[in-house]
Scaffold this active site. Structure first.
Site, short mmCIF file in Angstrom:
data_model
loop_
_atom_site.label_atom_id
_atom_site.label_comp_id
_atom_site.label_asym_id
_atom_site.label_seq_id
_atom_site.Cartn_x
_atom_site.Cartn_y
_atom_site.Cartn_z
N ASN A 69 4.60 -11.21 -3.37
CA ASN A 69 4.23 -11.74 -3.64
C ASN A 69 2.99 -13.13 -3.14
O ASN A 69 3.15 -13.59 -4.12
CB ASN A 69 5.70 -12.56 -5.54
CG ASN A 69 6.30 -13.10 -4.48
OD1 ASN A 69 5.87 -13.87 -2.61
ND2 ASN A 69 7.64 -13.15 -4.44
N TYR B 124 5.32 4.06 -1.73
CA TYR B 124 5.39 2.78 -2.85
C TYR B 124 4.59 1.94 -2.45
O TYR B 124 4.73 0.99 -0.71
CB TYR B 124 6.77 2.82 -1.83
CG TYR B 124 7.37 1.05 -2.96
CD1 TYR B 124 8.51 1.19 -4.24
CD2 TYR B 124 7.60 0.48 -2.49
CE1 TYR B 124 8.54 0.19 -5.26
CE2 TYR B 124 8.49 -0.68 -3.17
CZ TYR B 124 8.52 -0.99 -4.24
OH TYR B 124 9.23 -1.70 -5.14
N GLU C 214 12.77 -18.24 1.54
CA GLU C 214 11.34 -18.20 0.51
C GLU C 214 9.93 -18.40 1.14
O GLU C 214 9.80 -18.80 2.10
CB GLU C 214 11.24 -19.80 -0.59
CG GLU C 214 12.39 -19.98 -1.29
CD GLU C 214 12.68 -18.78 -2.67
OE1 GLU C 214 11.59 -18.03 -3.06
OE2 GLU C 214 13.57 -19.41 -3.88
N VAL D 244 7.53 -1.64 -8.54
CA VAL D 244 8.68 -2.28 -9.27
C VAL D 244 8.36 -3.72 -9.54
O VAL D 244 7.84 -3.79 -8.07
CB VAL D 244 9.54 -2.08 -8.57
CG1 VAL D 244 10.84 -2.93 -9.26
CG2 VAL D 244 10.25 -0.75 -8.50
N SER E 165 8.89 -6.63 -11.32
CA SER E 165 9.15 -7.92 -12.68
C SER E 165 8.58 -9.01 -12.72
O SER E 165 9.06 -9.18 -14.13
CB SER E 165 11.30 -8.09 -12.21
OG SER E 165 11.28 -7.91 -10.48
N ARG F 103 -1.43 -9.13 -5.95
CA ARG F 103 -1.35 -7.47 -6.42
C ARG F 103 -1.62 -7.03 -7.10
O ARG F 103 -1.91 -5.82 -6.92
CB ARG F 103 0.61 -8.05 -5.67
CG ARG F 103 0.87 -8.94 -6.71
CD ARG F 103 2.45 -9.30 -6.19
NE ARG F 103 3.86 -9.56 -7.35
CZ ARG F 103 4.67 -9.30 -7.23
NH1 ARG F 103 5.17 -9.20 -6.15
NH2 ARG F 103 5.08 -9.94 -8.53
N TYR G 229 13.91 -10.87 6.21
CA TYR G 229 14.92 -9.57 5.53
C TYR G 229 14.96 -8.12 5.73
O TYR G 229 16.17 -8.15 4.64
CB TYR G 229 13.88 -9.45 4.53
CG TYR G 229 13.55 -10.90 3.80
CD1 TYR G 229 14.03 -10.97 2.59
CD2 TYR G 229 12.86 -11.95 3.90
CE1 TYR G 229 13.87 -12.65 1.23
CE2 TYR G 229 12.58 -12.69 3.15
CZ TYR G 229 13.49 -12.99 2.36
OH TYR G 229 12.73 -14.16 0.81
N TYR H 67 5.80 -13.22 6.50
CA TYR H 67 6.72 -12.56 4.70
C TYR H 67 6.59 -11.49 4.66
O TYR H 67 6.24 -10.59 3.90
CB TYR H 67 6.00 -13.69 3.82
CG TYR H 67 6.64 -13.67 2.45
CD1 TYR H 67 8.13 -14.20 2.51
CD2 TYR H 67 6.59 -12.95 1.76
CE1 TYR H 67 9.28 -14.64 1.07
CE2 TYR H 67 7.52 -13.30 0.37
CZ TYR H 67 8.57 -14.43 0.42
OH TYR H 67 9.50 -13.94 -0.61
#
Ligand SMILES: *[C@@H]1O[C@H](CO)[C@@H](O)[C@H](O)[C@H]1NC(C)=O
Ligand SMILES: *[C@@H]1O[C@H](CO)[C@@H](O)[C@H](O)[C@H]1NC(C)=O
Ligand SMILES: *[C@@H]1O[C@H](CO)[C@@H](O)[C@H](O)[C@H]1NC(C)=O
Ligand SMILES: *[C@@H]1O[C@H](CO)[C@@H](O)[C@H](O)[C@H]1NC(C)=O
Ligand SMILES: *[C@@H]1O[C@H](CO)[C@@H](O)[C@H](O)[C@H]1NC(C)=O
Length: 363
Positions: A246, A241, A134, A192, A194, A202, A165, A252
């Protein structure tokens, strides 16, 4: 008397001789047995050349599974799945005393769902590892863990064990050269999302950008959720894209870059850690960082021009000739990685202020 002396000398030399031959035979049989051992074992399992040389295994104990999702640890998992030798990965707490490293995933600790085993005698050589993927802002209060952990496992490059990642690996000879530039583009910019919060940096950027160029939005926020397979084919129809993280935290860089953009075949427009973090891990001309522009309007203009210029646009895919994307998604692979780093770990280390280490500023 003289005869006695000769007898004694003779006996002593015989004894010596016997002793020497005894050792010779012992050595020979040991060597024989050892090499025969290797040969026969290799014959049983030729796929693992290290397996039966008697190096010591490092034992990693996963105290509990992240997000309570357990996976099979049958067989020699680290070797069978990831070709990492000398690694014994276990999740039985009864093996605590034989563990070289005990791994604790942060989320369950800070939520109080799991506790550290302070009641058990902690062997001197044993390391406790703090693991988290995180961003710092979602790591909770870590003051309570001061002076507890000996190592960190995170996406940060200055962790004891770095588990990004994703990363780029050089292509090997014989691998397909280029997948080519995905050409059937129907949208200029795609995003994209959610979890939309209007006060996220952002989101502010998105709102400014869509004032100058069209941005197609997918995801739970717009009630257009995409399955993971539909996601990449959708992104392949976009020139650009928005890989907007976040959080603007050191190193990160998530699957929004590695998977969504790079695998999806769109040029990533990135926002999150500083440009220099991206430059350290991604090839030049493979992404566009929002900080490279003095205004969002300039960024929009640049994207419009680039989409019109087929040749320059295609240059954003030339990195694919040399590099391939490797994604990390399996917790077993992340913890197995401890074994490949094990010999480089400092002999003695304590995170006396984990909170400060985790919340360290980006630059
Ligand atoms: C974790 O999962 C197991 C079985 O999958 C379940 O029995 C247990 O209650 C779960 N624990 C938590 C804290 O959700
Ligand atoms: C090391 O651990 C693996 C996985 O548990 C096991 O298969 C292997 O026999 C062990 N090797 C040694 C030398 O203990
Ligand atoms: C291009 O994409 C559109 C939209 O998905 C699709 O309808 C069309 O058949 C595609 N054309 C080619 C040549 O792949
Ligand atoms: C953003 O808004 C949420 C509520 O939607 C609030 O909880 C949070 O504190 C806000 N964050 C900032 C940085 O303003
Ligand atoms: C690990 O941390 C504990 C607690 O601070 C400390 O006593 C121990 O010496 C450390 N072990 C290693 C191997 O660094």
């Amino acid at each position: 008397m003289e005869g006695d002396n000769t007898k004694k000398t003779l006996l002593t030399s015989m004894k010596k001789c016997l002793l020497v031959s005894f050792f010779c035979v012992l050595l020979l049989s040991m060597f024989n047995g050892w090499s025969r051992g290797i040969l026969s074992q290799t014959a049983i399992n030729p796929s693992n050349p290290y397996k039966h040389v008697s190096y010591r295994n490092v034992t990693i104990l996963l105290w509990y599974w992240p997000f309570n999702r357990s996976l099979s640890l049958k067989g020699d998992v680290c070797w069978d799945l990831y070709r990492i030798p000398f690694c014994r990965l276990v999740d039985q707490r009864s093996l605590f005393l034989s563990a070289d490293v005990v791994v604790f995933h942060n989320k369950e600790l800070v939520l109080g769902q799991q506790k550290l085993p302070f009641h058990l005698p902690r062997p001197q050589y044993q390391r406790w590892a703090w693991m988290s993927l995180e961003a710092p802002i979602h790591s909770g209060n870590l003051q309570q863990f001061a002076g507890v952990f000996n190592m960190t496992i995170t996406y940060r490059r200055d962790s004891d064990v770095t588990v990004p990642y994703g990363e780029l690996l050089p292509k090997e000879a014989g691998e397909p050269v280029v997948e080519g530039v995905p050409l059937n583009k129907t949208s200029l910019v795609c995003w994209v999302v959610s979890n939309y919060r209007s006060n996220h940096t952002r989101s502010k950027l998105y709102n400014q950008l869509k004032a100058s160029v069209p941005v197609k939005v997918y995801g739970r926020w717009t009630k257009k959720p995409l399955t993971s397979t539909a996601l990449l084919s959708t992104i392949s129809h976009c020139y650009f894209y928005l890989s907007f993280e976040n959080s603007a935290a050191k190193d990160y860089i998530t699957e929004k870059l590695w998977r969504n953009a790079y695998r999806g075949g769109a040029v990533p427009v990135v926002m999150g850690p500083p440009l220099s973090d991206y430059r350290d891990v991604a090839p030049p001309n493979s992404f566009i960082h929002v900080d490279e522009f003095t205004s969002v309007k300039d960024l929009g203009q640049y994207l419009l021009q680039l989409a019109e210029d087929k040749k320059r646009y295609a240059e954003y895919f030339t990195w694919k000739q040399k590099w391939k994307v490797k994604l990390y998604t399996d917790w077993r692979e992340r913890v197995c990685k401890i074994c490949s780093q094990y010999n480089n770990l400092p002999q003695q280390k304590v995170y006396s202020n984990l909170q400060a280490w985790v919340k360290a500023k980006t630059t």
